[in-house]
Design an enzyme around this catalytic site. Structure first.
Site, short mmCIF file in Angstrom:
data_model
loop_
_atom_site.label_atom_id
_atom_site.label_comp_id
_atom_site.label_asym_id
_atom_site.label_seq_id
_atom_site.Cartn_x
_atom_site.Cartn_y
_atom_site.Cartn_z
CB THR A 1 38.21 40.19 38.84
OG1 THR A 1 38.00 39.46 40.05
CG2 THR A 1 38.72 39.23 37.77
CE1 TYR B 1 33.93 41.08 47.23
CE2 TYR B 1 34.62 42.86 45.76
CZ TYR B 1 34.79 41.58 46.26
OH TYR B 1 35.82 40.80 45.79
CE LYS C 1 32.79 38.76 44.83
NZ LYS C 1 33.60 39.42 43.77
CB ILE D 1 30.27 36.94 42.37
CG1 ILE D 1 28.82 37.42 42.57
CG2 ILE D 1 31.04 37.92 41.47
CD1 ILE D 1 28.69 38.80 43.17
#
Length: 288
Positions: A42, A129, A157, A198
């Site tokens: 992001t 992740y 995540k 998240i």
């Protein structure tokens, strides 16, 4: 840390970092006591130089935020990832978000050794992740199993989009915190064992995101959040969230760095409608 915001990196029209908008964004999160994840997908970290990334981390730390700062560690070069972790050790950050190696598509042994090496260097809590849509491979269950007892393996995540896979992660160990990495899947992943989110949408709706995380079973809110998440996912992240943030003047510009382009947002004309829909959130207590 039940809710973390995957922060965008605001840019000026000349594509340099917009530090004024960046501070505004971080203060916006601080008011709702959200931790922030910097320089993830992001945050467009792959389009930034090492010097730019360090300047962003340094600036964020200089603000003395009362919330934890987590820094993304992407890439395919172990040396560069290790050097980046070493650089960040100089700053008062909370920990790291370490991405599954991109493009190279390692097998389970290579992936496990990659994460183990970076966890050993981290010396801080780290979230692994799983993002197969970007990396080309999943975060293997055997990798997670092998590393579950590592002292710096704090969390995972999961942005894989598979509820079954999420369940398998959750059943593996209670030694790490499982985070949902998809705003729209929070209720389902919470039921599977995820204990944190998240979020991308919390960039613009931090108060609503906190309420969403605290009450994932509120059907009206779930339907509304899912609809907005679906709109966001019509194009590559962070194109749409930057457009929303600029429209709401949380950041000054919707500038992206190539290969991302705001012109790929085909649904830009519906931004006012999306903002209007989310304005209904404050009335959601009447809908249970």
């Amino acid at each position: 840390m039940k809710l973390l915001t995957a922060s965008v990196t605001p840019f000026l029209p000349d594509h340099s970092i917009d530090f004024l908008s960046f501070e505004n964004l971080l203060r916006f999160q601080e008011r709702e006591s959200h931790g922030v994840v910097l320089l993830g997908s992001t945050g467009e970290s792959l389009s930034m130089t090492a010097k730019e990334k360090e300047s962003l981390v340094s600036y964020a730390c200089s603000l003395n935020l009362k919330v934890p700062i987590i820094v993304g560690v992407p890439g395919t070069s172990l040396h560069e990832a290790s050097e980046w972790i070493h650089t960040c050790q100089s700053y008062p950050i909370y920990g790291f978000l370490i991405t599954t190696p991109i493009y190279t598509k390692p097998g389970v042994h290579g992936q496990t050794l990659w994460f183990e090496s970076l966890l050993n260097k981290a010396n801080k809590p780290a979230i692994l992740y799983n993002i197969p849509s970007r990396s080309g491979t999943t975060l293997y269950l055997d990798t997670v199993r092998s590393l579950a007892a590592h002292p710096f393996f704090y969390g995972l995540k999961d942005s894989g989009g598979s509820i079954k896979h999420c369940q398998e992660y959750a059943q593996m160990s209670s030694d790490f915190v499982l985070y949902c990495g998809d705003d729209g899947l929070w209720p389902q992943m919470y039921e599977c064992g995820a204990r944190g989110l998240i979020s991308v949408l919390s960039n613009i709706w931090p108060k609503e995101a906190r309420e969403w995380v605290e009450d994932p079973h509120h059907q009206y809110r779930a339907d509304l959040w899912r609809e907005v998440s679906s709109w966001l996912n019509q194009t590559t992240n962070p194109i749409a969230i930057k457009a929303l943030l600029a429209y709401k003047q949380v950041i000054a510009h919707n500038t992206l760095r190539l290969p991302l382009s705001i012109q790929d947002l085909q649904c830009a004309e519906s931004i006012p409608e999306i903002i209007k829909k989310m304005a209904q959130w404050k009335y959601s207590c009447a809908h249970v």
